[in-house]
Write a protein that holds these residues in place. Sequence first.
Motif, PDB file in Angstrom:
ATOM      1  N   ALA A 123     -12.329  -7.864 -50.516  1.00 17.88           N
ATOM      2  CA  ALA A 123     -12.882  -8.543 -51.688  1.00 17.88           C
ATOM      3  C   ALA A 123     -13.912  -7.664 -52.381  1.00 17.88           C
ATOM      4  CB  ALA A 123     -13.527  -9.867 -51.275  1.00 17.88           C
ATOM      5  N   LYS A 124     -14.205  -8.008 -53.627  1.00 14.24           N
ATOM      6  CA  LYS A 124     -15.227  -7.325 -54.405  1.00 14.24           C
ATOM      7  C   LYS A 124     -16.430  -8.250 -54.560  1.00 14.24           C
ATOM      8  CE  LYS A 124     -15.974  -4.729 -58.624  1.00 14.24           C
ATOM      9  NZ  LYS A 124     -15.345  -4.125 -59.788  1.00 14.24           N
ATOM     10  N   LEU A 181     -21.346 -13.857 -53.966  1.00 10.01           N
ATOM     11  CA  LEU A 181     -20.222 -14.352 -54.748  1.00 10.01           C
ATOM     12  C   LEU A 181     -19.138 -13.282 -54.711  1.00 10.01           C
ATOM     13  CD1 LEU A 181     -19.149 -16.577 -56.629  1.00 10.01           C
ATOM     14  CD2 LEU A 181     -20.137 -15.283 -58.534  1.00 10.01           C
ATOM     15  N   LEU A 182     -17.947 -13.652 -54.249  1.00 11.32           N
ATOM     16  CA  LEU A 182     -16.859 -12.694 -54.041  1.00 11.32           C
ATOM     17  C   LEU A 182     -15.600 -13.114 -54.778  1.00 11.32           C
ATOM     18  CD1 LEU A 182     -17.157 -12.363 -50.155  1.00 11.32           C
ATOM     19  CD2 LEU A 182     -18.194 -10.887 -51.865  1.00 11.32           C
ATOM     20  N   GLN A 183     -14.710 -12.117 -54.942  1.00  9.82           N
ATOM     21  CA  GLN A 183     -13.379 -12.378 -55.470  1.00  9.82           C
ATOM     22  C   GLN A 183     -12.425 -11.457 -54.728  1.00  9.82           C
ATOM     23  OE1 GLN A 183     -12.758 -11.502 -59.668  1.00  9.82           O
ATOM     24  NE2 GLN A 183     -11.502 -13.322 -59.860  1.00  9.82           N
ATOM     25  N   HIS A 188     -13.269 -17.387 -57.438  1.00 12.58           N
ATOM     26  CA  HIS A 188     -14.494 -16.863 -56.829  1.00 12.58           C
ATOM     27  C   HIS A 188     -14.849 -17.745 -55.643  1.00 12.58           C
ATOM     28  CE1 HIS A 188     -15.699 -15.391 -61.105  1.00 12.58           C
ATOM     29  NE2 HIS A 188     -14.695 -14.707 -60.600  1.00 12.58           N
ATOM     30  N   TYR A 189     -15.499 -17.170 -54.649  1.00  5.42           N
ATOM     31  CA  TYR A 189     -15.961 -17.956 -53.508  1.00  5.42           C
ATOM     32  C   TYR A 189     -17.238 -17.341 -52.958  1.00  5.42           C
ATOM     33  CZ  TYR A 189     -13.385 -14.348 -50.916  1.00  5.42           C
ATOM     34  OH  TYR A 189     -12.909 -13.155 -50.441  1.00  5.42           O
ATOM     35  N   VAL A 190     -17.914 -18.081 -52.108  1.00  4.77           N
ATOM     36  CA  VAL A 190     -19.188 -17.659 -51.540  1.00  4.77           C
ATOM     37  C   VAL A 190     -19.002 -17.343 -50.059  1.00  4.77           C
ATOM     38  CG1 VAL A 190     -21.573 -18.364 -51.082  1.00  4.77           C
ATOM     39  CG2 VAL A 190     -20.448 -19.065 -53.202  1.00  4.77           C
ATOM     40  N   VAL A 218     -23.709  -5.674 -55.110  1.00  2.00           N
ATOM     41  CA  VAL A 218     -22.811  -5.977 -56.226  1.00  2.00           C
ATOM     42  C   VAL A 218     -21.931  -4.763 -56.528  1.00  2.00           C
ATOM     43  CG1 VAL A 218     -22.712  -6.548 -58.683  1.00  2.00           C
ATOM     44  CG2 VAL A 218     -24.400  -7.660 -57.205  1.00  2.00           C
ATOM     45  N   GLY A 219     -20.637  -5.013 -56.719  1.00  2.00           N
ATOM     46  CA  GLY A 219     -19.676  -3.976 -57.047  1.00  2.00           C
ATOM     47  C   GLY A 219     -19.002  -3.352 -55.839  1.00  2.00           C
ATOM     48  N   GLU A 220     -19.510  -3.613 -54.642  1.00  2.00           N
ATOM     49  CA  GLU A 220     -18.908  -3.007 -53.453  1.00  2.00           C
ATOM     50  C   GLU A 220     -17.653  -3.758 -53.023  1.00  2.00           C
ATOM     51  OE1 GLU A 220     -21.942  -0.612 -50.861  1.00  2.00           O
ATOM     52  OE2 GLU A 220     -22.552  -2.725 -50.896  1.00  2.00           O
ATOM     53  N   ILE A 221     -16.764  -3.026 -52.377  1.00  3.90           N
ATOM     54  CA  ILE A 221     -15.569  -3.604 -51.783  1.00  3.90           C
ATOM     55  C   ILE A 221     -15.898  -3.874 -50.314  1.00  3.90           C
ATOM     56  CG2 ILE A 221     -13.124  -3.261 -51.258  1.00  3.90           C
ATOM     57  CD1 ILE A 221     -13.768  -3.462 -54.277  1.00  3.90           C
TER      58      ILE A 221
END
Length: 97
Positions: free
Chosen positions: A4-5, A26-28, A42-44, A53-56
């Motif tokens: 996820a990102k 918050l991830l996708q 999106h999920y938590v 933020v921005g990391e995989i």
Amino acid sequence: MLLAKVLGQVVSTVKEPGLERFTLLLLQDATGADPERSTGAHYVAVDLVGAGVGEIVLVAAGGAARVAAGADAPTDRAVVAIADSVVRGGAVSYRKT
């Protein structure tokens, strides 16, 4: 596990006591050939590794998330690793910069 990102953080000053020690992210889900292109809802998830933020990241779900976060943490998703690279079909499709 899921790839996820990280899109951002969820800030909550009032939490269930089992979540107080965690940052909520918050991830996708990352899908397709390029992990940086995320799709879907999106999920938590609780952050166990200090992701930004921005990391995989790698996300454990269900019982595995509860084991990683601890029995007192009411969660079904937990960030358990930050990806340095993703190799698909012998080719690097993502490399952390």
